[in-house]
Design a protein around this motif. Structure first.
Motif, PDB file in Angstrom:
ATOM      1  N   GLU A 273     -14.167  20.091  10.023  1.00 35.76           N
ATOM      2  CA  GLU A 273     -12.947  20.056   8.804  1.00 35.76           C
ATOM      3  C   GLU A 273     -11.565  19.731   9.386  1.00 35.76           C
ATOM      4  O   GLU A 273     -10.748  19.453   8.710  1.00 35.76           O
ATOM      5  CB  GLU A 273     -13.024  21.484   7.967  1.00 35.76           C
ATOM      6  N   ASN A 274     -11.339  19.855  10.856  1.00 33.59           N
ATOM      7  CA  ASN A 274      -9.978  19.996  11.104  1.00 33.59           C
ATOM      8  C   ASN A 274      -9.176  18.840  10.589  1.00 33.59           C
ATOM      9  O   ASN A 274      -7.891  19.000  10.209  1.00 33.59           O
ATOM     10  CB  ASN A 274      -9.990  20.080  12.559  1.00 33.59           C
ATOM     11  N   HIS A 275      -9.733  17.812  10.997  1.00 28.15           N
ATOM     12  CA  HIS A 275      -8.850  16.431  10.534  1.00 28.15           C
ATOM     13  C   HIS A 275      -8.554  16.502   9.148  1.00 28.15           C
ATOM     14  O   HIS A 275      -7.531  15.956   8.684  1.00 28.15           O
ATOM     15  CB  HIS A 275      -9.870  15.184  10.701  1.00 28.15           C
ATOM     16  N   PHE A 276      -9.347  17.017   8.048  1.00 31.85           N
ATOM     17  CA  PHE A 276      -9.390  17.009   6.793  1.00 31.85           C
ATOM     18  C   PHE A 276      -8.094  17.993   6.307  1.00 31.85           C
ATOM     19  O   PHE A 276      -7.469  17.770   5.212  1.00 31.85           O
ATOM     20  CB  PHE A 276     -10.556  17.137   6.150  1.00 31.85           C
ATOM     21  N   ARG A 277      -8.389  19.243   7.039  1.00 31.39           N
ATOM     22  CA  ARG A 277      -7.163  20.007   6.869  1.00 31.39           C
ATOM     23  C   ARG A 277      -5.768  19.469   7.146  1.00 31.39           C
ATOM     24  O   ARG A 277      -4.708  19.619   6.341  1.00 31.39           O
ATOM     25  CB  ARG A 277      -7.323  21.371   7.497  1.00 31.39           C
ATOM     26  N   ALA A 278      -5.415  18.707   8.255  1.00 29.35           N
ATOM     27  CA  ALA A 278      -4.421  18.325   8.589  1.00 29.35           C
ATOM     28  C   ALA A 278      -4.301  17.166   7.699  1.00 29.35           C
ATOM     29  O   ALA A 278      -2.996  16.723   7.281  1.00 29.35           O
ATOM     30  CB  ALA A 278      -4.647  17.716  10.078  1.00 29.35           C
TER      31      ALA A 278
END
Length: 239
Positions: A155-160
């Motif tokens: 999910e990290n890319h999508f939080r950024a």
């Protein structure tokens, strides 16, 4: 779907804009010949894709060149052959040399007339900078695995991405995610509730190639065989 309603496009890069399979095979194939292995590019890519995804999940803070080298060594172990440090480093350093698909640069230039463009990529900053020599893209934001400390489909890319949209003044409803990989991009896009367009670069070839088979629920709203087809559809919509 009305393509004129979107304000921004987020792109997966490798597999969508950059021909990563050709780039990877350019190293794996001569290594296999040296090792006396009679394997096609497709067979090598299939073996490689599984290993890369495993390394990315296990070691999310590793930079992409290290992921490439480690995955290559695991491919060698699986096939019962040695991957020397020289070969591993050759693959790890090869990202800037991977070719762009012939239609990518032109399609990005055409799309930039209508949208803000964002990169959402599983590589490192230097690797993408090298690739953008071929793409010549005018990107409003670039989000890499190095920036977020993880690899898609995490999910990290999508939080950024959510934070980036806010800084650009773009509503989440105004974003369309554009990608080739069902595993890396369309599974998380479905999970995140993002509309997406599938650039089905392998539409004329069977199998999954270097991209693992999707392991979760996925969907997409539009499908195109190339970035050129997508850009054509956008221009038609705006006309």
């Amino acid at each position: 779907m009305d393509l004129t309603e979107f304000q921004a496009l987020s792109f997966d890069c490798y597999g969508t804009l950059i021909d990563w399979e050709t780039g990877i095979a350019a190293v794996l194939s001569p290594w296999a010949r040296e090792q006396g292995l009679s394997l096609s590019d497709e067979e090598l890519l299939l073996a490689y894709g599984t290993q890369e995804a495993s390394v990315e999940a296990e070691k999310p803070f590793r930079l992409y060149p290290d992921v490439l080298a480690t995955a290559f060594r695991r491919v060698g172990a699986e096939l019962g052959r040695e991957v020397t440090d020289e070969w591993a480093q050759r693959l790890g350093a090869s990202v800037p040399d991977w070719p762009a698909f012939p239609d990518s640069a032109d399609a990005l230039a055409r799309l930039a007339a209508h949208y803000r463009l964002i990169i959402l990529s599983n590589v490192h900053r230097d690797g993408f900078a090298g690739s953008n020599r071929w793409l010549r893209g005018d990107f409003a934001a670039i989000i890499t695995a190095e920036d977020v400390g993880a690899y898609k489909p995490a999910e990290n890319h999508f939080r950024a991405l959510d934070d980036t949209l806010g800084s650009l003044g773009v509503e989440r409803e105004g974003l369309l995610h554009v990608a080739q990989s069902l595993f890396h991009d369309h599974v998380p896009a479905r999970r995140e509730g993002l509309p997406s367009a599938w650039i089905n670069r392998r539409h004329d070839r069977p199998g999954w190639g270097a991209t693992p088979q999707p392991s979760g629920e996925f969907g997409y709203d539009l499908e195109f065989g190339s970035m050129g087809e997508f850009a054509d559809a956008v221009e038609k919509a705006f006309q």
